[in-house]
Design a protein around this motif. Sequence first.
Motif, PDB file in Angstrom:
ATOM      1  N   GLN A  54       0.835  -1.212   0.000  1.00 42.21           N
ATOM      2  CA  GLN A  54       0.000   0.000   0.000  1.00 42.21           C
ATOM      3  C   GLN A  54       0.869   1.262   0.000  1.00 42.21           C
ATOM      4  OE1 GLN A  54      -3.442   0.293   2.434  1.00 42.21           O
ATOM      5  NE2 GLN A  54      -3.569  -1.912   2.817  1.00 42.21           N
ATOM      6  N   ASP A  55       1.924   1.233   0.809  1.00 44.43           N
ATOM      7  CA  ASP A  55       2.834   2.387   0.900  1.00 44.43           C
ATOM      8  C   ASP A  55       3.539   2.640  -0.437  1.00 44.43           C
ATOM      9  OD1 ASP A  55       4.479   4.241   2.805  1.00 44.43           O
ATOM     10  OD2 ASP A  55       5.999   3.114   1.686  1.00 44.43           O
ATOM     11  N   TRP A  56       3.892   1.552  -1.102  1.00 43.30           N
ATOM     12  CA  TRP A  56       4.599   1.619  -2.396  1.00 43.30           C
ATOM     13  C   TRP A  56       3.693   2.245  -3.462  1.00 43.30           C
ATOM     14  CZ3 TRP A  56       3.897  -2.958  -6.001  1.00 43.30           C
ATOM     15  CH2 TRP A  56       4.813  -2.997  -7.047  1.00 43.30           C
ATOM     16  N   VAL A  57       2.419   1.852  -3.456  1.00 39.18           N
ATOM     17  CA  VAL A  57       1.467   2.428  -4.415  1.00 39.18           C
ATOM     18  C   VAL A  57       1.307   3.929  -4.135  1.00 39.18           C
ATOM     19  CG1 VAL A  57      -0.955   2.405  -5.173  1.00 39.18           C
ATOM     20  CG2 VAL A  57       0.272   0.239  -4.820  1.00 39.18           C
ATOM     21  N   LYS A  58       1.210   4.283  -2.842  1.00 35.62           N
ATOM     22  CA  LYS A  58       1.045   5.691  -2.464  1.00 35.62           C
ATOM     23  C   LYS A  58       2.272   6.514  -2.906  1.00 35.62           C
ATOM     24  CE  LYS A  58       1.901   7.258   1.701  1.00 35.62           C
ATOM     25  NZ  LYS A  58       1.909   7.169   3.155  1.00 35.62           N
ATOM     26  N   LEU A  59       3.457   5.959  -2.625  1.00 34.97           N
ATOM     27  CA  LEU A  59       4.697   6.634  -2.996  1.00 34.97           C
ATOM     28  C   LEU A  59       4.750   6.874  -4.515  1.00 34.97           C
ATOM     29  CD1 LEU A  59       7.082   7.351  -1.097  1.00 34.97           C
ATOM     30  CD2 LEU A  59       8.168   5.217  -1.774  1.00 34.97           C
ATOM     31  N   THR A  60       4.274   5.880  -5.264  1.00 33.05           N
ATOM     32  CA  THR A  60       4.272   5.971  -6.732  1.00 33.05           C
ATOM     33  C   THR A  60       3.380   7.119  -7.203  1.00 33.05           C
ATOM     34  OG1 THR A  60       4.623   3.603  -6.904  1.00 33.05           O
ATOM     35  CG2 THR A  60       3.711   4.704  -8.845  1.00 33.05           C
ATOM     36  N   VAL A  61       2.172   7.159  -6.656  1.00 36.48           N
ATOM     37  CA  VAL A  61       1.238   8.206  -7.066  1.00 36.48           C
ATOM     38  C   VAL A  61       1.831   9.577  -6.717  1.00 36.48           C
ATOM     39  CG1 VAL A  61      -1.081   9.160  -6.717  1.00 36.48           C
ATOM     40  CG2 VAL A  61      -0.758   6.671  -6.866  1.00 36.48           C
ATOM     41  N   ASN A  62       2.401   9.685  -5.510  1.00 37.26           N
ATOM     42  CA  ASN A  62       3.002  10.966  -5.110  1.00 37.26           C
ATOM     43  C   ASN A  62       4.133  11.385  -6.038  1.00 37.26           C
ATOM     44  OD1 ASN A  62       1.283  11.118  -2.985  1.00 37.26           O
ATOM     45  ND2 ASN A  62       2.770  10.457  -1.436  1.00 37.26           N
ATOM     46  N   ARG A  63       5.000  10.441  -6.377  1.00 32.61           N
ATOM     47  CA  ARG A  63       6.146  10.775  -7.236  1.00 32.61           C
ATOM     48  C   ARG A  63       5.686  11.147  -8.643  1.00 32.61           C
ATOM     49  NH1 ARG A  63       9.932  12.399  -5.185  1.00 32.61           N
ATOM     50  NH2 ARG A  63      10.176  13.515  -7.106  1.00 32.61           N
ATOM     51  N   ALA A  64       4.708  10.380  -9.152  1.00 30.52           N
ATOM     52  CA  ALA A  64       4.199  10.666 -10.498  1.00 30.52           C
ATOM     53  C   ALA A  64       3.607  12.071 -10.528  1.00 30.52           C
ATOM     54  CB  ALA A  64       3.156   9.623 -10.897  1.00 30.52           C
ATOM     55  N   ARG A  65       2.890  12.412  -9.459  1.00 33.13           N
ATOM     56  CA  ARG A  65       2.250  13.725  -9.371  1.00 33.13           C
ATOM     57  C   ARG A  65       3.300  14.822  -9.241  1.00 33.13           C
ATOM     58  NH1 ARG A  65      -2.645  14.703 -10.665  1.00 33.13           N
ATOM     59  NH2 ARG A  65      -3.632  13.198  -9.304  1.00 33.13           N
ATOM     60  N   LEU A  66       4.212  14.653  -8.267  1.00 33.55           N
ATOM     61  CA  LEU A  66       5.223  15.689  -7.991  1.00 33.55           C
ATOM     62  C   LEU A  66       6.127  15.952  -9.187  1.00 33.55           C
ATOM     63  CD1 LEU A  66       6.443  14.849  -4.376  1.00 33.55           C
ATOM     64  CD2 LEU A  66       5.595  17.063  -5.170  1.00 33.55           C
ATOM     65  N   SER A  67       6.466  14.888  -9.915  1.00 31.02           N
ATOM     66  CA  SER A  67       7.446  15.066 -10.990  1.00 31.02           C
ATOM     67  C   SER A  67       6.790  15.100 -12.376  1.00 31.02           C
ATOM     68  CB  SER A  67       8.492  13.952 -10.934  1.00 31.02           C
ATOM     69  OG  SER A  67       7.874  12.694 -11.057  1.00 31.02           O
TER      70      SER A  67
END
Length: 741
Positions: free
Chosen positions: A468-481
């Motif tokens: 779950q944390d990995w999916v969240k991190l992915t969405v955050n990174r995709a959004r931020l970058s």
Amino acid sequence: MSNAPTILYTLTDEAPFLATASLLPIVQAYAGTAGIAVDTRDISLAGRILSQFPDFLRDDQKIGDHLAELGQLATTPDANIIKLPNVSASVPQLKAAIIELQKQGYALPDYPEEPKDERENEIKARYDRIKGSAVNPVLREGNSDRRAPASVKAYARKHPHKMGAWSGDSVSHVSHMASGDFYGSEQSKVIDKAGTVSIELTGQDGRRNMLKTNIKVQAGEVIDAAAMSAKALSRFVDTQIDDALAKGVLFSLHLKATMMKVSDPIMFGIVVSRFYRDTIAKHADVLAQAGFDANNGIGDLYARLPSLPPETVAAIEADIADEYTRRPGVAMVNSDKGITNLHVPSDVIVDASMPAMIRDSGRMWNTDGKLQDTKAVIPDRCYAGIYQAVVDDCRTHGAFDPATMGSVPNVGLMAQKAEEYGSHDKTFQIPADGVVRVLDEAGHVLMEHKVEAGDIWRMCQTKDAPIQDWVKLTVNRARLSHTPAVFWLDSQRAHDANVIAKVERYLKDHDTNGLDIRIMAPVDAMKHSLARIRQGQDTISVTGNVLRDYLTDLFPIMELGTSAKMLSVVPLMNGGGLFETGAGGSAPKHVQQFVQENYLRWDSLGEFLALAASLEHLSEHTGNARAKVLADTLDTANAKFLDTDKSPSRKVGGIDNRGSHFYLAMYWAQALAAQDADAALKAKFAPLAEALTGNEAKIVEELVAVQGKPVEIGGYYHPDMDLVSKAMRPSATLNAALAAL
Ligand SMILES: NC(=O)C1=CN([C@@H]2O[C@H](COP(=O)(O)OP(=O)(O)OC[C@H]3O[C@@H](n4cnc5c(N)ncnc54)[C@H](OP(=O)(O)O)[C@@H]3O)[C@@H](O)[C@H]2O)C=CC1
Ligand SMILES: O=C(O)CCC(=O)C(=O)O
Ligand SMILES: [Mg+2]
């Protein structure tokens, strides 16, 4: 910890340890101005050995178990750890470290290769806990976020490193098995309620042997199991040896014997046993008596020769020489010293070795010290295919161009010993033909494999919360970058299929509007990312633990020339921060050069980037405003450092690691003196900035003057701290300026 903010800086091994002796005093002096303590914890191979044998040591020789302490801390919100690369020891490295410590007066027991009694069993068990990748999995209580920051990417574009040209005629290739491997045999289950499972081997006589009991499992976690057939692997290796000979290419083997410390040394041993099969068969009794273990490489055979009668040694050497005439050339680790790819299992580690081959036009070194086309043997199919995709791409389109290519950052599933990298305590070399079963508490069979003696069987665990944390991190990174992200998951693999279902479910917990997030099988994901990279486009790779490791060396080495320039952050799941430095290893070659000519090529940029991220995290976590000023000015200094290209040059006469630390200190002091967010810091750093700027030429001269001569540091695995510090801090002018702060 919030009252007295502390950063824990790890003392490790080899080049990063040497670099620390020069960098840490600078970091401590600067951080001290914001009331931040930078303490050290020793997680070096030698330190870890000493911490496990207090009962053998004098009181003044004992050290605490710093790794266990950090592992505990990593589960708390206060953790702020800067982790440098450390040696993940193969058995030959472990034995060398023990011998060195014994010579220094530490009364450690020998490593009992074949324990004869309970006591030796217990000693071996203690050493085996230190072996292989024993550090990273303990600290990694979070998933990983590795990328080249924009300033680093801009630097690489401005100063592109050399890439070996690729020819359309290259016959280099990757070879993997077609069946009988982990890939072909994987089974997977999602646990529905918390409890325990056990692993049982039932022999052909029906006798049941518990391989492991009481393995705790959580609700929602994914478990899987797979087997590697020893017979299938042997047949595959024989075919590949013949094929390399027929094609006139070098034979090379790429495994991860450090991280996969149980399975991969066995696979390494099988390849060594097949390559030197005639010699090993002819001298089987003598070699067994001498204690030769093929899992430790053909180097282990050479290490045993001095214990044998001279005529036996001559016969064995003649038989090896003769056997080489029937075998393809072997890729060399060091052709001057005659060290082959099959000498030591820790010399060739797939994450770094395959990118090096690709950077060198798809070639490796032959016995004449020349580059030659190569067959890269990566037996298991789980990940081998991605490298063939890169080879194909380079053969078709030529080498990648660092001046124009895009980037592939990574979000890696790593927390809580995820996947294969947490499988060591559930990996077995099967003693007898039979069936291995994974059973739940009620005795229901969850997974089962028919196995033969010698096969390698393993079980992996992947907890749900990290996914779950990995999916969240992915969405955050995709959004931020603002970057598309691809999950590299293979629906044909049982484990990946279960993870895909979870990813699809957990993506719904987030706002993914406007984001481009896909799931692709690894080979397709590689082709997709390479096509984009050639267009100058970036693509986030979202991967499991193994591909995280492989891709975060592969792409940085192609894009930046080295993975040392990566930012490597592990946001810990309980709120702390683990800041790994770079994505590569401890660069043993750099130590050799240092002791021979007092020149350290290690590039500490990874440490600089990690430190900035650590200070930033500290300021957020503790509300320490000065930490924020230190972090922001360090960012400025890092950008200036890259812009002026102050990384170590490669040869005596230029600035080395120590010179690069001086420039970082100077740019950082200048930025602190120039900022207006904190007047006290400005006043404190103004004189230092002036002293360093005014003495630039003198300091560089003092640092360069010592180069060119051998230097004594009193040990390899356990060097003398005072000697190292003296060697790494040779500029009296710089030392005095820092002391005055
Ligand atoms: N995170 C960790 O703790 C890791 C530890 N390791 C350990 O490191 C050791 C060596 O492993 P190996 O696979 O050879 O990997 P290394 O990364 O140490 O070596 C490969 C090459 O990477 C380059 N390199 C890596 N870091 C730097 C740096 N900071 N500055 C300059 N160059 C650098 C050098 O290549 P070049 O000269 O071509 O530029 C080096 O020769 C092993 O004991 C292994 O277990 C390995 C990986 C990660
Ligand atoms: O822990 C190790 O042995 C290596 C780790 C590694 O290579 C990585 O995380 O990239
Ligand atoms: Mg790695």
